[in-house]
Each structure stands twice: as C-alpha cells, then as structure tokens.
Design an enzyme around this catalytic site. Sequence first.
Site, PDB file in Angstrom:
ATOM      1  CD1 TRP A 161      -2.229   2.082   0.683  1.00 52.40           C
ATOM      2  CD2 TRP A 161      -3.390   0.480   1.726  1.00 52.40           C
ATOM      3  NE1 TRP A 161      -3.506   2.543   0.850  1.00 52.40           N
ATOM      4  CE2 TRP A 161      -4.245   1.582   1.493  1.00 52.40           C
ATOM      5  CE3 TRP A 161      -3.892  -0.634   2.390  1.00 52.40           C
ATOM      6  CZ2 TRP A 161      -5.571   1.585   1.887  1.00 52.40           C
ATOM      7  CZ3 TRP A 161      -5.211  -0.638   2.781  1.00 52.40           C
ATOM      8  CH2 TRP A 161      -6.042   0.464   2.525  1.00 52.40           C
ATOM      9  CG  PHE A 162       2.757   2.584   3.491  1.00 55.40           C
ATOM     10  CD1 PHE A 162       1.387   2.775   3.442  1.00 55.40           C
ATOM     11  CD2 PHE A 162       3.372   2.568   4.730  1.00 55.40           C
ATOM     12  CE1 PHE A 162       0.639   2.940   4.602  1.00 55.40           C
ATOM     13  CE2 PHE A 162       2.641   2.744   5.899  1.00 55.40           C
ATOM     14  CZ  PHE A 162       1.266   2.926   5.834  1.00 55.40           C
ATOM     15  NE  ARG A 201       7.394   6.782  -3.478  1.00 50.77           N
ATOM     16  CZ  ARG A 201       7.631   5.674  -4.199  1.00 50.77           C
ATOM     17  NH1 ARG A 201       7.483   4.501  -3.648  1.00 50.77           N
ATOM     18  NH2 ARG A 201       8.019   5.752  -5.445  1.00 50.77           N
ATOM     19  CD  GLU A 255       2.983   0.741   9.721  1.00 45.71           C
ATOM     20  OE1 GLU A 255       2.927  -0.497   9.839  1.00 45.71           O
ATOM     21  OE2 GLU A 255       3.747   1.321   8.909  1.00 45.71           O
ATOM     22  NE  ARG A 300      12.587   3.095  17.771  1.00 51.01           N
ATOM     23  CZ  ARG A 300      13.236   4.256  17.838  1.00 51.01           C
ATOM     24  NH1 ARG A 300      12.989   5.209  16.952  1.00 51.01           N
ATOM     25  NH2 ARG A 300      14.115   4.477  18.788  1.00 51.01           N
ATOM     26  NE  ARG A 347      11.211  -2.098  15.479  1.00 47.44           N
ATOM     27  CZ  ARG A 347      11.037  -0.930  14.905  1.00 47.44           C
ATOM     28  NH1 ARG A 347       9.816  -0.517  14.623  1.00 47.44           N
ATOM     29  NH2 ARG A 347      12.059  -0.148  14.617  1.00 47.44           N
ATOM     30  NE  ARG A 359      -4.270  13.480 -10.788  1.00 52.66           N
ATOM     31  CZ  ARG A 359      -3.550  14.399 -11.427  1.00 52.66           C
ATOM     32  NH1 ARG A 359      -3.541  15.654 -10.975  1.00 52.66           N
ATOM     33  NH2 ARG A 359      -2.869  14.076 -12.505  1.00 52.66           N
ATOM     34  NE  ARG A 402      -1.361  -1.852  -4.983  1.00 52.83           N
ATOM     35  CZ  ARG A 402      -0.234  -2.545  -5.068  1.00 52.83           C
ATOM     36  NH1 ARG A 402      -0.269  -3.838  -5.369  1.00 52.83           N
ATOM     37  NH2 ARG A 402       0.938  -1.961  -4.869  1.00 52.83           N
TER      38      ARG A 402
END
Length: 232
Positions: A82-83, A86, A93, A97, A164, A182, A191
């Site tokens: 998804w990212f 851009r 997100e 951490r 993690r 847009r 997608r």
Amino acid sequence: MQENQKKTIKILDKGFVTLIDQMGNDRSAVRAARVSYGQEISTDERDKKLINYLLKHSHFSPFEHISFTFHVKAPIFIVRQWFRHRIGMSPNEISRRYTSKQADEFYIPDHIRTPDKENKQGSIKIKNSELSQECINLIENAYMESYNIYNNLLNKGVAREMARMVLPVGQYTEFYLTTNLRALFHFFNLRADSHAQWEIQEYARAMAEIVKEICPWSFEAFINHNYTGDLL
C-alpha cells in the site's frame, strides 16, 4: 464527520477500513473546475455532465479537492504494498518501537493459493481442503513461535525496537491515511484489479464502496471513463 457517522467495513479476519473524516463531495470538483470562469455550481444535470467531461478528458486536478481520512487495520505485508502509493497519500502508522498493543494479532487466511501459471502476478485458490488446512496450521504455528520469542526477549529486558525483529509480516498493523479522490482513483486502478494480491483487493473494494456513497457522480464517471481494473 460526527463519531456516530463513521463508516467501518470489516476486512479479512481482523482487519477493517473506517472513514474517520471527509471533506468535499462531487460539487467540490465542480467548483474547482469552474473557478477559471468565475462560476460555481449549477443544476444537477449540468454539474454531473461537467464531472463526466472532466474525467473523460483526464482533467484530474479538480478531484484533488475532495479528501478522505481513513483508519486502516491490515497485515504488514499488505501495508508495505500500500505504501508504494506515495503521491497524494499521507500515512501515519503504529510503531512497534513504542507499543506492544495488539502485537499478538496475526492474519489467519481462510484459504491457501498457489501461483497462477497463466498470470504471473496472480494466484489460484486450491481445492484440496486437507492440504489447505495443513498449510494454515503451519502459518499459525510460525506466528505463535515468533510471538513467544518476542515476549521472551521483552521479559529479558530487550527493547521493543529490537524484539520486534522476530515478528512476521503477517502481523496486523494500523495506520491513518489522508488522501484525495484523484489518488484513490489511481489506487483503485492498480489494486481493485485481479492482477493485485487478493488481500489488498479487499481493501481497495471497501474504500471504493465508501467513495461511491460520498461522491456517486465522480465514482460513476471514473468507472465509465478511467477505470482500468476489473473488480468494481
């Protein structure tokens, strides 16, 4: 948008898309297009005709004046795809951490797919239910082993930012996404298409359902003139 007006669509086993906020509608694009002539909105018939003209002739900038903010929960491997989008999409997100909240939530598929020999980007759901369940069990076992190691590392005093590292990409994550119509049209083309991975198709179709309710004229014109996918 009021809290009780938020629209949530459940996706996969634990995921969702929630519309948090929204600004503008079909006529926002109309106003943006007509400002060149010092004019604004007109009748439904004329405004709808203008939207069709704009999208038929690829005049996309007026649709950047319609914005949406979504709260999304999805597996990490989907979010990384998804990212890649851009332009016109601004995500924030959750960070592992700083929190272990919901770190034990993993995507458990309800089916298994094999590569499609004819479509290199595609995959095909297998019909062998016994093999499918065997593979799903392997996935679940891998999740639990990784999560147990994660907790053991935390109990030994290891910082979350290092612990993690053992968590798999099937883990769920959450993010807020602010975008414009847009950019969403471009996202739907790539997608909401059978060449995309099935899981992200489900998210694209859910967002398309929300957009269709808010901007029915623009969505219809997009489908008629610009949509290159095959799922909407």
